[in-house]
Design a protein around this motif. Structure first.
Motif, PDB file in Angstrom:
ATOM      1  N   ASP A   1       1.064  -0.810   0.483  1.00 58.47           N
ATOM      2  CA  ASP A   1       0.310   0.159  -0.058  1.00 58.47           C
ATOM      3  C   ASP A   1       0.947   1.358   0.371  1.00 58.47           C
TER       4      ASP A   1
ATOM      5  N   ARG B   1       1.591   5.396  -0.172  1.00 52.57           N
ATOM      6  CA  ARG B   1       0.889   7.064  -0.710  1.00 52.57           C
ATOM      7  C   ARG B   1       1.727   8.122  -0.990  1.00 52.57           C
TER       8      ARG B   1
ATOM      9  N   ARG C   1      -3.009   7.624  -3.128  1.00 49.26           N
ATOM     10  CA  ARG C   1      -3.140   6.449  -2.491  1.00 49.26           C
ATOM     11  C   ARG C   1      -3.061   4.762  -3.600  1.00 49.26           C
TER      12      ARG C   1
ATOM     13  N   ARG D   1      -2.568   0.464  -4.460  1.00 51.66           N
ATOM     14  CA  ARG D   1      -1.914  -0.534  -4.285  1.00 51.66           C
ATOM     15  C   ARG D   1      -1.697  -1.449  -4.945  1.00 51.66           C
TER      16      ARG D   1
END
Length: 675
Positions: A558, A560, A565, A567
């Motif tokens: 994950d 940022r 954001r 995945r």
């Protein structure tokens, strides 16, 4: 019902037949060649028999060895799958002569439909509509050229004994006819042992719609509705769906009745597919014409199973054992919509050149486990670690999505393909996702030229931006380092300093371009990444397991990036980080400068085989001057012809092979002296 059957095929269809047979209490015998002795289909069956060398002509095309294997194991019947000998009338007859049941139509039906020219004459007598063309036996080039002129360009040349797009060319003008004819005849002879062709009018804006039919030995016939197979490359199907978008009940009834008439005309028994070319006319009107009948189960049969709730392999076994059709026409109904994508080992950005190699990563949608995708089925015959060889078809798997509407099925298929991760060789997975997202496919504006029409958004695309690929590679590197470190703060490589910030440099190759990135470790422990003009905060962690994905997916991160954001999943193979995201996939090379110290520039002026195969011909000789893009040689691989073109202007220095020679991938075919 049979007690034991032999499956005279390999890959996903062999696994598919084995699964249905097991459910029905029927034992199965697998056959295999040298190249696939440990393949998944071998393990899926109760017994296995070796039938010869890796090349199909030494194994899967040896009818005598298949029959011998069936007799030796006590099998009562042979299921041919699709491809290989599935539409070979002599094989079907040999099975009957040996006292074995051929799970398919009688030899007479295969012969009647096996030659395109003769089958069209038969269909004309049965009242099935035909495309204007020449379907006769005369094959002199001059005569066929005259027939093409009579029909009117553009025309389509097709191998009379063929299928699967082999031996097929569209000719736009008379000047190109002779070369196209010669190429078709060579490919037809190599693939089917018969160089005969037919010539037809090339229908503008055509759709490819086929009807699934079934007949039994008691004279009963049904159709199981239609499939649209219009999305094609090189005349081979890419996506298939059922029912066909825009199909009216009246047209469905007419096409179904025509398909049954075709089957009845040849006394058909078992599963078959009647293929039609559909001309789209003004006001939504459509006219259909018979193309051919595939006298076997089709690759795309799962979409029919999805909308009918039936197992077509079970129907095949029941009909072949003498039972009547399980259901009459009035009890057959359509529920929802299904779309199938063929996942193939090929490079769409290089004219769909077939690829070979090891499946170093093979993660199916349910294995990635980001989130469950309902209504999705994957048919395959491979596992991680298997090798895709040059001996067989390039298809790796089929992904089928079913939903209450076309829109739902489309969304589910895209979600499944997003979570289908393959590393080790080129595949078309990302290309398939791009096709699904085109306006033409999403809005069901279908025809066989869809890929060509949408090529600006399908080829040479870079959906994953540099900053995302680089951030994923950096995060994967740091997470791997952390996993190896102990609690000693002086051995950690996290940028900690007793005073002041620190920075770390990274070097990458992304789409052939050298990239430098800098990762700053800030005083508060935060990270800032600078790469390619982008700068922003970077944070990352492994996904936390939840109820939908109770086990963490290996390689999942994950990320940022600033306020964004994402995945991602990263698989590191050597120095290359393969990054999979919701946007698509990308490969970024993590350059280790020390590992490449002393390396010089790559050789120039070399022309190498892009895949294992056979050299068919050279169009040039030593001393010939050539221009960039000029055809130099023709190779054959996976039963398809591939032209090798000059990468630059130059002079041919030497030919290193002769026509007919087998070559390995990377073999230098000729030397080209460039200016």
């Amino acid at each position: 019902m049979f007690k034991k059957i032999l499956i005279a095929n390999r890959g996903e269809i062999a696994c598919r037949v084995a699964a249905t047979a097991r459910r029905m209490g029927v034992r199965t015998v697998a056959v295999h060649a040298d190249a696939d002795a440990s393949a998944l289909h071998v393990q899926a069956c109760d017994e296995a028999v070796h039938i010869g060398g890796s090349a199909p002509r030494d194994s899967y095309l040896r009818a005598d060895r298949l029959i011998q294997a069936a007799r030796a194991t006590g099998a009562e019947a042979i299921h041919p799958g699709y491809g290989f000998l599935s539409e070979n009338a002599d094989f079907a007859q040999a099975c009957a002569d040996a006292g074995l049941v051929f799970i398919g139509p009688p030899p007479s039906a295969i012969r009647a439909m096996g030659l395109k020219a003769e089958s069209k004459q038969l269909m004309e007598r049965a009242g099935v509509p035909l495309v204007p063309g020449y379907h006769g036996s005369r094959q002199e080039p001059a005569f066929l050229r005259e027939e093409a002129a009579r029909i009117g360009y553009p025309v389509l040349i097709k191998a009379s004994a063929g299928g699967g797009g082999k031996g097929m060319r569209v000719v736009e003008q008379a000047a190109d006819f002779d070369a196209a004819l010669a190429s078709c005849q060579r490919e037809a002879a190599a693939s089917f042992g018969d160089a005969a062709v037919l010539v037809e009018k090339f229908v503008q804006r055509p759709r490819h719609i086929e009807i699934q039919v079934f007949g039994d030995a008691h004279g009963h016939y049904v159709h199981l509705f239609e499939r649209d197979c219009s999305v094609q490359r090189r005349h081979q199907k890419v996506l298939e769906e059922a029912p066909a978008p825009g199909m009216t009940p009246a047209l469905r009834q007419r096409m179904g009745q025509a398909a049954i008439a075709a089957a009845r005309a040849v006394g058909y028994v078992g599963a078959g597919t009647v293929e039609f070319i559909v001309e789209q006319r003004g006001g939504g009107d459509m006219a259909f014409f018979f193309m051919e009948m595939n006298t076997r189960l089709q690759v795309e049969h799962p979409v029919t199973e999805a909308i009918t709730g039936l197992d077509l392999v079970e129907w095949q076994l029941r009909v072949a054992s003498g039972e009547p059709l399980p259901l009459p026409q009035e009890q057959l109904h359509i529920e929802g919509h299904a779309i199938e994508a063929r996942v193939c080992a090929e490079n769409p950005d290089n004219q769909f050149l077939p690829a070979t190699g090891q499946l170093r990563v093979y993660a199916r949608p349910e294995g990635v486990r980001f989130r469950p995708v309902p209504g999705v089925r994957v048919d395959d015959g491979v596992r991680e670690g298997d090798t895709i060889s040059p001996f067989y078809d390039s298809m790796i798997a089929k992904v089928i999505a079913h939903g209450p509407t076309r829109q739902v099925a489309l969304a589910r298929l895209d979600a499944a393909l997003e979570q289908f991760h393959i590393v080790g060789l080129a595949t078309n997975v990302q290309f398939l996702r791009r096709v699904l997202r085109t306006g033409s496919f999403a809005d069901a504006r279908l025809d066989t030229a869809l890929i060509e029409r949408e090529k600006s958004v399908l080829f040479q695309q870079r959906p994953v931006p540099l900053e995302l690929a680089a951030a994923a590679a950096v995060a994967h590197t740091l997470l791997a380092e952390r996993a190896l470190e102990d609690a000693d703060p002086f051995s950690r490589r996290d940028g900690w300093r007793s005073h002041g910030p620190s920075s770390r440099g990274f070097e990458f190759q992304f789409h052939g371009e050298a990239i430098e990135a800098r990762l700053d470790h800030l005083r508060d422990g935060a990270l800032r990444l600078q790469v390619g003009g982008w700068s922003g905060a970077l944070a990352f962690e492994r996904p936390r397991p939840d109820a939908q994905a109770p086990a963490a997916t290996p390689g999942a991160i994950d990320l940022r990036l600033g306020e964004r954001r994402e995945r991602v999943t990263v698989y590191l193979q050597g120095e290359t980080a393969h990054v999979f995201t919701r946007l698509g996939a990308a490969a970024i090379v993590c350059v280790d400068r020390l590992a490449h110290a002393g390396e010089g520039p790559a050789d120039v002026g070399r022309l190498t085989a892009p895949m294992p195969g056979k050299v068919l011909s050279f169009a040039v000789g030593p001393g010939d001057a050539v221009r960039k893009g000029q055809a130099l040689a023709v190779m054959e691989a996976m039963k398809m012809e591939h032209t090798i073109a000059a990468p630059a202007d130059g002079t041919v220095a030497e030919l290193l092979y002769q026509p007919g020679d087998q070559v390995v991938e990377g073999a230098e075919l000729l030397k080209l002296a460039t200016a």
